[in-house]
Scaffold this active site. Structure first.
Site, mmCIF file in Angstrom:
data_model
loop_
_atom_site.group_PDB
_atom_site.id
_atom_site.type_symbol
_atom_site.label_atom_id
_atom_site.label_comp_id
_atom_site.label_asym_id
_atom_site.label_seq_id
_atom_site.Cartn_x
_atom_site.Cartn_y
_atom_site.Cartn_z
ATOM 1 N N ARG A 195 33.772 30.659 48.812
ATOM 2 C CA ARG A 195 33.844 29.209 48.709
ATOM 3 C C ARG A 195 33.798 28.470 50.046
ATOM 4 O O ARG A 195 33.593 27.261 50.067
ATOM 5 C CB ARG A 195 35.104 28.806 47.942
ATOM 6 C CG ARG A 195 35.011 29.082 46.452
ATOM 7 C CD ARG A 195 36.305 28.725 45.757
ATOM 8 N NE ARG A 195 37.371 29.658 46.092
ATOM 9 C CZ ARG A 195 38.659 29.445 45.834
ATOM 10 N NH1 ARG A 195 39.042 28.315 45.255
ATOM 11 N NH2 ARG A 195 39.559 30.347 46.154
ATOM 12 N N ARG B 222 35.342 38.958 51.399
ATOM 13 C CA ARG B 222 34.975 37.693 50.751
ATOM 14 C C ARG B 222 33.978 36.906 51.595
ATOM 15 O O ARG B 222 34.019 35.675 51.638
ATOM 16 C CB ARG B 222 36.203 36.817 50.459
ATOM 17 C CG ARG B 222 37.134 37.365 49.405
ATOM 18 C CD ARG B 222 38.011 36.245 48.821
ATOM 19 N NE ARG B 222 39.196 36.803 48.201
ATOM 20 C CZ ARG B 222 40.444 36.596 48.644
ATOM 21 N NH1 ARG B 222 40.655 35.839 49.692
ATOM 22 N NH2 ARG B 222 41.461 37.139 48.022
ATOM 23 N N TYR C 130 47.225 43.652 36.791
ATOM 24 C CA TYR C 130 46.667 42.522 36.048
ATOM 25 C C TYR C 130 46.608 42.804 34.552
ATOM 26 O O TYR C 130 46.826 41.915 33.730
ATOM 27 C CB TYR C 130 45.266 42.196 36.562
ATOM 28 C CG TYR C 130 45.245 41.547 37.923
ATOM 29 C CD1 TYR C 130 45.565 40.195 38.072
ATOM 30 C CD2 TYR C 130 44.908 42.276 39.057
ATOM 31 C CE1 TYR C 130 45.538 39.592 39.319
ATOM 32 C CE2 TYR C 130 44.884 41.678 40.310
ATOM 33 C CZ TYR C 130 45.198 40.335 40.433
ATOM 34 O OH TYR C 130 45.189 39.743 41.670
ATOM 35 N N ASP D 39 33.763 41.052 40.962
ATOM 36 C CA ASP D 39 35.206 40.860 40.900
ATOM 37 C C ASP D 39 35.866 42.197 40.619
ATOM 38 O O ASP D 39 35.263 43.067 39.972
ATOM 39 C CB ASP D 39 35.568 39.851 39.808
ATOM 40 C CG ASP D 39 37.022 39.417 39.901
ATOM 41 O OD1 ASP D 39 37.316 38.537 40.734
ATOM 42 O OD2 ASP D 39 37.864 39.976 39.177
ATOM 43 N N ARG E 102 27.372 28.447 42.733
ATOM 44 C CA ARG E 102 28.402 28.569 41.696
ATOM 45 C C ARG E 102 28.359 27.366 40.763
ATOM 46 O O ARG E 102 28.555 27.504 39.547
ATOM 47 C CB ARG E 102 29.780 28.708 42.331
ATOM 48 C CG ARG E 102 30.903 28.813 41.302
ATOM 49 C CD ARG E 102 32.219 29.218 41.889
ATOM 50 N NE ARG E 102 33.291 29.129 40.913
ATOM 51 C CZ ARG E 102 34.522 29.574 41.107
ATOM 52 N NH1 ARG E 102 34.830 30.143 42.255
ATOM 53 N NH2 ARG E 102 35.447 29.452 40.184
#
Length: 357
Positions: A33, A29, A156, A79, A42
């Site tokens: 963020r 990552r 998921y 992703d 973003r």
């Protein structure tokens, strides 16, 4: 791109367990963020999916950490849930929440309807991003492509969203194993085709994130997770586009399965912070390279502690071939970017020192 000469290839050489001048480092990552420039991009994209499905913006954020830090690899910004989204499950990300599928897989009929997605159709944006990133890197560092593991994607797909225990998919595996295997086989074939397409588009290494493999006990792990990662690795090794690319498996929480993971034919194993990396190296020997394994929370400590803990990981691995420094999981949004710079610079400096001693 095939004849492109890499300016910095120590990441690939370390995965091949060849000598390097210092330990290479990249961070899971690393485009995320914690970087203000990522947050700005973003914001312009309007949403996470608006960012991930736009090749130009995905390229922009992929390259952002390389402008700040002396990293040894770039990783495609995307992703892990792109495959089930392309299967028609309807992926969305609500503000402040994790992923959610509008149409989760809950029945035999749902599983029968699933098919390997079209890489030139629903997933073309991923391959366009890979091609663009390779072009914009200009051989600076290698580009890593990736996918979620079949088991993790199935978690998921069946649950429909994130979960602490993914009880629905585990119940499916226990109660209807044949149906679970049908689902996992379709997903595994999709993962293999997806990674091969990334290799064709220009990825120079491939990584499989088995984020939820550690939820399974030893026997179920081998049956429902390891088996399908092995299937993917076999498919990658059989295809001309991907057979020469290093493949890294990262199965979080499954450090008791290191030897079995090493036997899949992968090139490297990502390891989480629950095991000493020196112990991991002794267990797998010279079969694979190792990637890891600083606890991501260390990056929220003082710079002095970041330096100390990074050196401890390097000292534990020792002066042996086959180490790629990384975190034991992804970097968190609260991290100060200055601590990431401290980490990268410490790894390179101490890695050189180890090789000189």
């Amino acid at each position: 791109m095939a004849d492109e000469v890499l300016v910095n290839d120590r990441f690939l050489r370390a995965l091949r367990r060849e000598p390097v001048d210092t330990t290479p480092i990249w961070v899971m990552r690393q485009a995320g963020r914690y970087l203000p420039e990522y947050r700005e991009t973003r914001g312009r994209a309007g949403s996470f999916m608006g960012l991930a499905t736009n090749p130009e913006r995905a390229c922009e954020v992929t390259l952002q950490p390389l402008e700040r830090f002396d990293l040894d690899a770039a990783i495609l910004f995307s992703d892990i849930l792109t495959i089930p989204d392309a299967m028609g499950l309807g992926l969305s990300f609500a503000n402040g929440e994790g992923p959610r599928f509008a149409r989760p897989v809950r029945s035999a009929a749902d599983i029968e309807r699933l098919a390997v997605p079209d890489m030139d159709g629903e997933l073309r944006y991923v391959m366009d991003a890979v091609r663009l990133i390779r072009q914009e890197l200009h051989g600076r560092v290698p580009l890593i492509g990736f996918s979620g593991s079949p088991w993790t994607l199935a978690c998921y797909m069946v649950e429909g969203e994130g979960s602490r225990d993914f009880a629905r998919v585990k119940a499916l595996a226990w109660n209807e194993p044949a149906l679970a295997h049908r689902l996992l086989d379709t997903v595994a074939r999709s993962v293999a085709v997806y990674l091969i397409a990334q290799a064709n588009a220009g990825a120079q290494a491939l990584m499989i994130f088995d984020t939820w493999g550690g939820l399974l006990g030893p026997a179920p792990f081998r049956e429902f997770s390891l088996r399908y990662m092995s299937q993917v690795v076999d498919a990658l090794k059989a295809d001309a586009a991907s057979r020469d690319l290093p493949v890294i498996l990262f199965s979080k929480g499954a450090m008791g399965q290191l030897e079995a993971l090493a036997d899949t034919g992968c090139t490297g194993l990502g390891i989480d912070w629950s095991i000493d990396i020196g112990e991991a190296r002794r267990r797998v020997g010279d079969r694979v390279a190792l990637q890891g394994n600083l606890d991501p929370a260390v990056l929220r400590a003082s710079p002095e502690i970041v330096e100390r803990e990074a050196r401890a990981v390097l000292d534990s691995f020792g002066n042996h071939p086959g180490h790629v420094f990384n975190l034991g999981h992804g970097i968190t949004p609260e991290v100060d970017p200055e601590n990431v710079k401290v980490l990268v610079d410490t790894v390179h400096a101490h890695g050189r020192k180890i090789r000189q001693d």
